[in-house]
Structure formats: structure tokens, C-alpha cells
Write a protein that holds these residues in place. Structure first.
Motif, PDB file in Angstrom:
ATOM      1  N   LEU A  51      -2.964   9.400   0.126  1.00 23.67           N
ATOM      2  CA  LEU A  51      -4.330   8.884   0.192  1.00 23.67           C
ATOM      3  C   LEU A  51      -4.413   7.440  -0.296  1.00 23.67           C
ATOM      4  N   PRO A  52      -5.137   6.584   0.423  1.00 24.23           N
ATOM      5  CA  PRO A  52      -5.457   5.262  -0.129  1.00 24.23           C
ATOM      6  C   PRO A  52      -6.354   5.409  -1.360  1.00 24.23           C
ATOM      7  N   LEU A  93       0.888  -1.168   0.000  1.00 30.78           N
ATOM      8  CA  LEU A  93       0.000   0.000   0.000  1.00 30.78           C
ATOM      9  C   LEU A  93       0.921   1.212   0.000  1.00 30.78           C
ATOM     10  N   ASP A  94       1.082   1.814  -1.155  1.00 32.57           N
ATOM     11  CA  ASP A  94       2.051   2.899  -1.315  1.00 32.57           C
ATOM     12  C   ASP A  94       1.403   4.250  -1.038  1.00 32.57           C
ATOM     13  N   LEU A  95       1.724   4.818   0.120  1.00 29.83           N
ATOM     14  CA  LEU A  95       1.235   6.139   0.513  1.00 29.83           C
ATOM     15  C   LEU A  95       2.380   7.150   0.571  1.00 29.83           C
ATOM     16  N   SER A  96       3.468   6.846  -0.129  1.00 26.73           N
ATOM     17  CA  SER A  96       4.685   7.635   0.033  1.00 26.73           C
ATOM     18  C   SER A  96       4.701   8.917  -0.788  1.00 26.73           C
ATOM     19  N   THR A  97       3.746   9.087  -1.696  1.00 28.98           N
ATOM     20  CA  THR A  97       3.687  10.319  -2.485  1.00 28.98           C
ATOM     21  C   THR A  97       2.395  11.053  -2.190  1.00 28.98           C
ATOM     22  N   GLY A  98       2.298  12.285  -2.666  1.00 26.64           N
ATOM     23  CA  GLY A  98       1.057  13.046  -2.533  1.00 26.64           C
ATOM     24  C   GLY A  98       0.247  13.028  -3.810  1.00 26.64           C
ATOM     25  N   ILE A  99       0.489  12.036  -4.656  1.00 27.54           N
ATOM     26  CA  ILE A  99      -0.181  11.960  -5.955  1.00 27.54           C
ATOM     27  C   ILE A  99      -1.587  11.408  -5.785  1.00 27.54           C
ATOM     28  N   CYS A 125      -3.043  18.670   3.507  1.00 27.10           N
ATOM     29  CA  CYS A 125      -3.970  19.265   2.555  1.00 27.10           C
ATOM     30  C   CYS A 125      -4.809  18.144   1.971  1.00 27.10           C
ATOM     31  N   ALA A 126      -5.483  18.406   0.866  1.00 28.17           N
ATOM     32  CA  ALA A 126      -6.370  17.404   0.284  1.00 28.17           C
ATOM     33  C   ALA A 126      -5.625  16.161  -0.178  1.00 28.17           C
ATOM     34  N   PHE A 127      -4.338  16.276  -0.451  1.00 27.40           N
ATOM     35  CA  PHE A 127      -3.585  15.181  -1.054  1.00 27.40           C
ATOM     36  C   PHE A 127      -2.809  14.334  -0.049  1.00 27.40           C
ATOM     37  N   LEU A 140     -10.890  16.657  -1.278  1.00 25.94           N
ATOM     38  CA  LEU A 140     -11.067  17.410  -0.036  1.00 25.94           C
ATOM     39  C   LEU A 140     -11.660  16.517   1.053  1.00 25.94           C
ATOM     40  N   ALA A 141     -12.644  15.698   0.679  1.00 24.74           N
ATOM     41  CA  ALA A 141     -13.258  14.791   1.657  1.00 24.74           C
ATOM     42  C   ALA A 141     -12.272  13.720   2.105  1.00 24.74           C
ATOM     43  N   GLN A 142     -11.488  13.193   1.173  1.00 25.18           N
ATOM     44  CA  GLN A 142     -10.541  12.140   1.507  1.00 25.18           C
ATOM     45  C   GLN A 142      -9.407  12.660   2.382  1.00 25.18           C
ATOM     46  N   GLY A 143      -8.987  13.903   2.146  1.00 28.82           N
ATOM     47  CA  GLY A 143      -7.958  14.489   3.005  1.00 28.82           C
ATOM     48  C   GLY A 143      -8.435  14.596   4.445  1.00 28.82           C
ATOM     49  N   GLU A 144      -9.686  15.007   4.631  1.00 25.66           N
ATOM     50  CA  GLU A 144     -10.253  15.087   5.985  1.00 25.66           C
ATOM     51  C   GLU A 144     -10.408  13.694   6.595  1.00 25.66           C
ATOM     52  N   ARG A 145     -10.790  12.734   5.778  1.00 27.29           N
ATOM     53  CA  ARG A 145     -10.947  11.366   6.275  1.00 27.29           C
ATOM     54  C   ARG A 145      -9.606  10.806   6.746  1.00 27.29           C
TER      55      ARG A 145
END
Length: 332
Positions: free
Chosen positions: A308-309, A23-29, A270-272, A249-254
Motif C-alpha cells: 500500500l502507498p 516508493l517502496d511497495l515491496s512489503t505487505g507492512i 488482502c487489506a495489506f 480494508l478500504a485501501q486494499g480495495e483501492r
């Protein structure tokens, strides 16, 4: 070469976990990329042409009077310092480290400062570099404060360089529409919001005199034909853009809420992405990696950035990994 996120092949070798099992969460892409259509053969066979309509499409999307496509904002980050004589440059820190390295490489005096200090002491600098929103801290700036900062610098021939790589989810905060002002330069990337990091494309928004100097420095064909074709469509897909802004935006808050639920309250983001400062960040990074969850570790300050996942299965996997790691750390 500086370290960046996305080095998944190296992590797979280091931890003995197959690439497809991470599960690669290492970038803000953005993990939900814009769906690239079939690329026509002509885009591969012919040299890119500057008058193919991409400039007009990009002007409309960014609201900029004049801009130029480049091979990712990284290309501009490395080239812009070559367009100035020796200068004193204030760079936001912590922030995207390539900015400071590029200015130092060209012989400029670089000082790393926090945002408040940079703005308060603007008269100490010829150039100020801000990342908005910041990476990794997520700091945001008031529009009036940025325009005032630019005016103070431009009055004596200085530059305000703003890296807006993560701005697409909140375009109302952008200064692209003001970038025709002398001494104001705004960088944009298509890699983050559109999820097209492999395309290596971005835009420099600035006045025509500076853009001409940049074009001469970079030479012809800064963006490939296939990438130009994709961008003309991506930048005009308003329905996808609107849907994705709301989703990000919703996923960033989640993500911030999920981290907080496991005792890892976000220090910024932020959102990312979300950013968590912790003196034990390296141990957390390694523990999550052993679970096949790849985060971005920063030494200064010690911290982790979580991207983000992609889907619900990945959200559940992150939740489980965080629970396991934090439980393990509380055991005697």
C-alpha cells in the motif's frame, strides 16, 4: 537465505536511485505505523520480565487462552519443526516460502500443494501449514473447514499450523480463540498491522504443553524490553486499531481498483497488498523500478505483489508510474 521484500538499499544501488526517492511497495507492512511512545530508560537497562502484563494484554487482543511472545513469527517458524519427529508436511503454495524451508531444514518430508488439494488429501500429512490470508495469493478459508481439517489431523497426533500474520484487519476470521485445542497452532505478527516490523515481535497461540516445549527451545528473553513496553500499549489502543482496520480494508480495495484500471487485474490479495500474476512480471518489476517504484517479484509463479502507498502523493505517483510503464509496453 530466501529472498524477501524490503531490500531497498540493494535496489537503490542496483538502479542508481537514492533511498529517499523510492516508493517502496515491496512489503505487505502497513505504511501507517502505530505511533510508538517514548521508551522509558528502565526498558533499556533491565532484562525483560515475563510477568510485566504483556501476556494478559496479548490474550485479550488475540482472544487466545494461552500464547507466548517470540522474536517475530519467523522465530516460531524456524523452531516449531524441531519439536516433532520426522513428519510428512503439506505446505500451502504459492505461499510464504520460509515455512517449507524450515521444515525441510529439520529433515521433514515437505510437499507443496494448493489449498484445495491440501484439505482434500489431509490424510497424507502429519502436519499441514496454511497462511491465512495467504501471502501472496490472499486465499481465505472457512472457519468450519479449518476446524474440520484440524480435527482430522489431531485425531492421529498431527498439527494444523496457521500463519495469521495478515489477519489483524479481519480478526473475525481468526482461529486464535480455538488454539487451546491440541494440535492447533496459530502464529501472529505485530509487524504487519501495527507497522512495527523492526520490533521483531509476534505471538504463538497454542496449548500450554506445546508452548512449554517451545519456551524451552527458544530460551529466555525472546522479546526485548523496549519492544514489550511498546506492545503493551499498541495491543490496548482499541481506537487506533478500529480506525486502522477500516482504513486498510478500504485501501486494499483501492489498490486493486487502481491496478485493474491499468490492465493489471489483481489475482489475489488482502487489506495489506494485492498480487498480480503475469508471465512478464520480471519486465514489469524492472520497468517500475526504473521509475523508483519497488514491488516484490516472485519467480514461481511469475507475479508481482504491490503493498500500500502511504499518502495521496504516493498514490498519485503509483498511478503515474503505472500509466507510463503500461503505455511504454504498448508502443511498437
Amino acid at each position: 537465505m530466501l529472498e524477501h521484500g524490503g531490500r531497498l538499499l540493494r535496489a537503490a544501488r542496483q538502479y542508481g536511485i537514492a533511498v529517499q526517492d523510492w516508493l517502496d511497495l515491496s512489503t505487505g507492512i502497513n505504511p501507517v505505523a502505530w505511533p510508538v511512545p517514548e521508551i522509558p530508560a528502565r526498558a533499556w537497562h533491565r532484562l525483560p520480565e515475563d510477568d510485566d502484563g504483556l501476556i494478559d494484554v496479548a490474550r485479550a487482543y488475540y482472544g487466545a487462552e494461552s500464547l507466548w511472545p517470540v522474536a517475530g513469527s519467523q522465530a516460531a517458524i524456524q523452531a516449531l519443526p524441531e519439536l516433532r519427529a520426522a513428519s510428512t508436511v503439506g505446505v500451502l503454495a504459492p505461499g510464504y516460502a520460509e515455512h517449507a524451508q524450515a521444515w525441510r531444514r529439520c529433515g521433514h518430508l515437505v510437499e507443496l500443494r494448493g489449498a484445495a488439494e491440501l484439505i482434500a488429501q489431509a490424510d497424507d500429512f502429519d502436519v499441514i501449514v496454511l497462511i491465512h490470508p495467504n501471502n501472496p495469493g490472499g486465499e481465505r478459508f472457512e472457519r468450519a473447514a479449518l476446524l474440520d481439517l484440524h480435527a482430522r489431523l489431531a485425531a492421529r497426533g498431527g498439527w494444523l499450523l496457521i500463519d495469521e500474520a495478515f489477519m489483524d484487519a479481519t480478526p473475525e476470521l481468526s482461529l486464535c480463540g480455538e488454539s487451546a485445542r491440541e494440535g492447533l497452532i496459530v502464529l501472529r505478527s505485530v509487524g504487519k498491522f501495527f507497522g512495527l516490523a523492526g520490533a521483531r515481535a509476534g505471538f504463538v497461540c497454542a496449548n500450554e504443553v506445546l508452548l512449554q516445549a517451545l519456551r524451552e527451545r527458544l530460551g529466555p528473553w525472546t522479546v526485548t524490553g523496549p519492544t514489550r513496553h511498546a506492545l503493551r500499549h499498541a495491543l490496548t489502543d482499541r481506537e487506533w486499531q478500529a480506525t486502522m482496520r477500516a482504513q486498510l480494508l478500504a485501501q486494499g480495495e483501492r489498490l486493486a481498483a487502481l491496478l485493474s484500471a491499468h490492465g493489471l487485474r489483481a489475482s489475489g490479495g488482502c487489506a495489506f497488498f494485492q498480487w498480480h500474476r503475469n508471465d512478464e512480471a520480471l519486465a514489469l518489476h524492472e520497468a517500475l523500478a526504473r521509475c523508483g517504484v519497488f514491488t516484490r517479484y516472485f519467480e514461481q509463479p511469475r507475479s508481482l505483489r504491490f503493498g500500500l502507498p502511504d499518502d495521496e502523493a504516493q498514490w498519485r505517483r503509483l498511478d503515474t508510474a503505472l500509466a507510463d510503464v503500461m503505455h511504454e509496453r504498448t508502443q511498437p
